[in-house]
Design a protein around this motif. Structure first.
Motif, PDB file in Angstrom:
ATOM      1  N   MET A   1      14.358  33.233 -39.799  1.00  0.00           N
ATOM      2  CA  MET A   1      15.351  32.190 -39.804  1.00  0.00           C
ATOM      3  C   MET A   1      15.216  31.305 -41.270  1.00  0.00           C
ATOM      4  N   ASN A   2      16.130  31.222 -42.064  1.00  0.00           N
ATOM      5  CA  ASN A   2      16.063  30.449 -43.443  1.00  0.00           C
ATOM      6  C   ASN A   2      16.587  29.044 -42.982  1.00  0.00           C
ATOM      7  N   ALA A   3      16.313  28.154 -44.193  1.00  0.00           N
ATOM      8  CA  ALA A   3      16.713  26.725 -44.045  1.00  0.00           C
ATOM      9  C   ALA A   3      17.857  26.650 -43.517  1.00  0.00           C
ATOM     10  N   TYR A   4      18.942  27.452 -44.140  1.00  0.00           N
ATOM     11  CA  TYR A   4      20.224  27.302 -43.759  1.00  0.00           C
ATOM     12  C   TYR A   4      20.799  27.564 -42.335  1.00  0.00           C
ATOM     13  N   GLN A   5      20.120  28.576 -42.068  1.00  0.00           N
ATOM     14  CA  GLN A   5      20.266  28.935 -40.596  1.00  0.00           C
ATOM     15  C   GLN A   5      19.940  27.976 -39.572  1.00  0.00           C
ATOM     16  N   LYS A   6      18.624  27.441 -40.064  1.00  0.00           N
ATOM     17  CA  LYS A   6      17.890  26.324 -39.167  1.00  0.00           C
ATOM     18  C   LYS A   6      18.871  25.245 -38.984  1.00  0.00           C
TER      19      LYS A   6
ATOM     20  N   MET B   1      23.995  31.399 -31.580  1.00  0.00           N
ATOM     21  CA  MET B   1      22.917  30.811 -31.672  1.00  0.00           C
ATOM     22  C   MET B   1      21.426  32.061 -31.686  1.00  0.00           C
ATOM     23  N   ASP B   2      21.803  32.880 -31.111  1.00  0.00           N
ATOM     24  CA  ASP B   2      21.035  33.829 -31.040  1.00  0.00           C
ATOM     25  C   ASP B   2      20.771  34.595 -32.476  1.00  0.00           C
ATOM     26  N   ARG B   3      22.099  34.745 -33.084  1.00  0.00           N
ATOM     27  CA  ARG B   3      22.047  35.392 -34.217  1.00  0.00           C
ATOM     28  C   ARG B   3      21.319  34.564 -35.369  1.00  0.00           C
ATOM     29  N   LEU B   4      21.514  33.122 -35.070  1.00  0.00           N
ATOM     30  CA  LEU B   4      20.957  32.354 -36.254  1.00  0.00           C
ATOM     31  C   LEU B   4      19.568  32.241 -36.225  1.00  0.00           C
ATOM     32  N   ARG B   5      18.943  32.618 -35.141  1.00  0.00           N
ATOM     33  CA  ARG B   5      17.407  32.469 -34.905  1.00  0.00           C
ATOM     34  C   ARG B   5      16.874  33.982 -35.598  1.00  0.00           C
ATOM     35  N   GLN B   6      17.985  34.717 -35.915  1.00  0.00           N
ATOM     36  CA  GLN B   6      17.267  36.008 -36.451  1.00  0.00           C
ATOM     37  C   GLN B   6      17.388  35.867 -37.747  1.00  0.00           C
ATOM     38  N   PRO B   7      16.241  36.966 -38.492  1.00  0.00           N
ATOM     39  CA  PRO B   7      16.871  36.898 -40.073  1.00  0.00           C
ATOM     40  C   PRO B   7      17.908  37.477 -40.509  1.00  0.00           C
ATOM     41  N   ASN B   8      18.469  37.057 -41.417  1.00  0.00           N
ATOM     42  CA  ASN B   8      19.446  37.487 -42.102  1.00  0.00           C
ATOM     43  C   ASN B   8      19.108  38.496 -43.234  1.00  0.00           C
ATOM     44  N   SER B   9      19.039  39.726 -43.069  1.00  0.00           N
ATOM     45  CA  SER B   9      18.347  40.638 -44.206  1.00  0.00           C
ATOM     46  C   SER B   9      19.454  41.174 -45.096  1.00  0.00           C
ATOM     47  N   GLY B  10      20.930  40.922 -44.813  1.00  0.00           N
ATOM     48  CA  GLY B  10      21.661  41.434 -45.508  1.00  0.00           C
ATOM     49  C   GLY B  10      22.233  40.553 -46.516  1.00  0.00           C
ATOM     50  N   ILE B  11      23.225  40.732 -47.419  1.00  0.00           N
ATOM     51  CA  ILE B  11      23.778  39.750 -48.407  1.00  0.00           C
ATOM     52  C   ILE B  11      25.000  39.316 -48.013  1.00  0.00           C
ATOM     53  N   LYS B  12      25.442  39.884 -46.575  1.00  0.00           N
ATOM     54  CA  LYS B  12      26.529  38.874 -45.945  1.00  0.00           C
ATOM     55  C   LYS B  12      26.127  37.735 -45.205  1.00  0.00           C
ATOM     56  N   CYS B  13      27.306  37.004 -45.095  1.00  0.00           N
ATOM     57  CA  CYS B  13      27.282  35.988 -44.137  1.00  0.00           C
ATOM     58  C   CYS B  13      26.700  36.244 -42.726  1.00  0.00           C
ATOM     59  N   VAL B  14      25.750  35.213 -42.281  1.00  0.00           N
ATOM     60  CA  VAL B  14      24.844  35.625 -41.028  1.00  0.00           C
ATOM     61  C   VAL B  14      25.754  35.550 -39.934  1.00  0.00           C
ATOM     62  N   TYR B  15      27.112  35.172 -40.061  1.00  0.00           N
ATOM     63  CA  TYR B  15      27.966  35.135 -38.890  1.00  0.00           C
ATOM     64  C   TYR B  15      28.917  36.472 -38.847  1.00  0.00           C
ATOM     65  N   LEU B  16      28.699  37.427 -39.752  1.00  0.00           N
ATOM     66  CA  LEU B  16      29.415  38.422 -39.878  1.00  0.00           C
ATOM     67  C   LEU B  16      28.821  39.666 -39.059  1.00  0.00           C
ATOM     68  N   ASN B  17      29.239  40.138 -37.926  1.00  0.00           N
ATOM     69  CA  ASN B  17      28.660  41.337 -37.436  1.00  0.00           C
ATOM     70  C   ASN B  17      29.635  42.396 -37.379  1.00  0.00           C
ATOM     71  N   GLY B  18      29.175  43.499 -36.776  1.00  0.00           N
ATOM     72  CA  GLY B  18      30.130  44.786 -36.843  1.00  0.00           C
ATOM     73  C   GLY B  18      31.654  44.369 -36.373  1.00  0.00           C
ATOM     74  N   SER B  19      31.825  43.473 -35.640  1.00  0.00           N
ATOM     75  CA  SER B  19      33.195  43.086 -35.100  1.00  0.00           C
ATOM     76  C   SER B  19      33.952  42.254 -36.092  1.00  0.00           C
ATOM     77  N   GLY B  20      33.280  41.666 -36.904  1.00  0.00           N
ATOM     78  CA  GLY B  20      33.843  40.581 -37.936  1.00  0.00           C
ATOM     79  C   GLY B  20      33.013  39.236 -37.589  1.00  0.00           C
ATOM     80  N   CYS B  21      33.934  38.170 -38.028  1.00  0.00           N
ATOM     81  CA  CYS B  21      33.401  36.925 -37.868  1.00  0.00           C
ATOM     82  C   CYS B  21      33.212  36.548 -36.470  1.00  0.00           C
ATOM     83  N   MET B  22      31.967  35.890 -36.155  1.00  0.00           N
ATOM     84  CA  MET B  22      31.562  35.651 -34.845  1.00  0.00           C
ATOM     85  C   MET B  22      32.111  34.373 -34.267  1.00  0.00           C
TER      86      MET B  22
END
Ligand code: SF4
Length: 204
Positions: free
Chosen positions: A1-6, A97-118
Motif C-alpha cells: 500500500m503506497n502513501a496515496y492508498q493509505k 477498502m480491501d483493494r486499497l490495502r493491496q499493492p497497486n502493481s499496474g499503471i492504472k488507477c487503484v480503483y479500476l478492476n476487471g469490471s470497471g470503476c469500483m
C-alpha cells in the motif's frame, strides 16, 4: 500500500466509522443534502451514455489507448468519499477498502478492476473527465453538445468551488465537527481554496 492508498483508506475508515456511529435520522439528513448533487451527477451520466458510449468504448476500452483511469493517483475530495459511502452497499465499500490495502502493481488507477470503476458514485474529477480526442470528435459532429458540457462544468462549481457556501464544504465541516481531520478536506486545507473563501467573505 503506497502513501496515496493509505490516505484514501484513512478517508474510507473515517467516513464508514462515523456514519456507522450516527443515528439513521442524521444519515437521512445527509442523504437529503445530496439530492441536488445526485441529480446533477445523473444528468452527466445520461449525457455521457447518450453521446460518448460508442466513442469511448471503441477507442478506449477495446484499444486500451485510454487516458481515463490511467493514473495511479487522482485528486479525490473528502466529500467524494462521503457521497460514495452514503450511496454504496457495505460490501462494495469493504471491497474498495480491501483493494486499497493491496499493492497497486499496474499503471492504472487503484480503483479500476476487471469490471470497471469500483466506485458507485465516481469522484467528481473522473465524472467530468473527457479526453480532448473524444470531445473533438463528438462535439465537432454536434457543436451544441459542447455548450451542454460547459454548462456541467459551471454547475460543478456550485457544489465544490467555495466562493459561496457549497456542498463539499458542508460535508467536510460535518466530519470536522465530529472530530475528524483529513488531508483531502481540501476546502478546509488548500491555501488556494481558503483564499477563495476569504475573498468571498466566508472566512477571515
Ligand atoms: S476512481 Fe474510477 S473513474 Fe476515477 S480514475 Fe479511478 S477507476 Fe477511473
Amino acid at each position: 500500500m503506497n502513501a496515496y492508498q493509505k490516505d484514501q483508506l484513512d478517508d474510507y475508515i473515517i467516513v464508514t466509522e462515523h456514519l456507522a456511529s450516527i443515528a439513521s435520522e442524521d444519515k437521512q439528513l445527509l442523504l437529503i443534502e445530496l439530492d441536488g448533487y445526485l441529480q446533477f451527477r445523473k444528468q452527466i451520466d445520461v449525457f455521457l451514455v447518450d453521446h460518448f458510449t460508442d466513442e469511448c468504448t471503441e477507442k478506449c476500452y477495446h484499444s486500451k489507448l485510454s487516458a481515463c483511469c490511467g493514473k495511479d493517483s487522482i485528486i479525490i475530495f473528502f466529500a467524494d468519499v462521503v457521497v460514495n459511502v452514503l450511496l454504496s452497499k457495505k460490501s462494495d465499500i469493504s471491497m474498495i477498502m480491501d483493494r486499497l490495502r493491496q499493492p497497486n502493481s499496474g499503471i492504472k488507477c487503484v480503483y479500476l478492476n476487471g469490471s470497471g470503476c469500483m466506485w458507485k458514485v465516481k469522484p467528481i474529477v473522473c465524472a467530468l473527465f473527457l479526453c480532448d480526442r473524444a470531445m473533438d470528435k463528438v462535439f465537432s459532429n454536434e457543436p451544441s453538445l459542447r455548450d451542454v458540457w460547459e454548462g456541467f462544468r459551471r454547475t460543478d462549481k456550485t457544489f465544490r468551488w467555495p466562493d459561496q457556501p457549497v456542498l463539499f464544504d458542508r460535508l467536510e465541516q460535518h466530519f470536522i465537527d465530529a472530530g475528524y481531520q483529513s488531508p483531502s478536506m481540501y476546502l478546509h486545507n488548500s491555501p488556494g481554496l481558503l483564499n477563495v473563501k476569504r475573498r468571498a467573505g466566508l472566512i477571515k
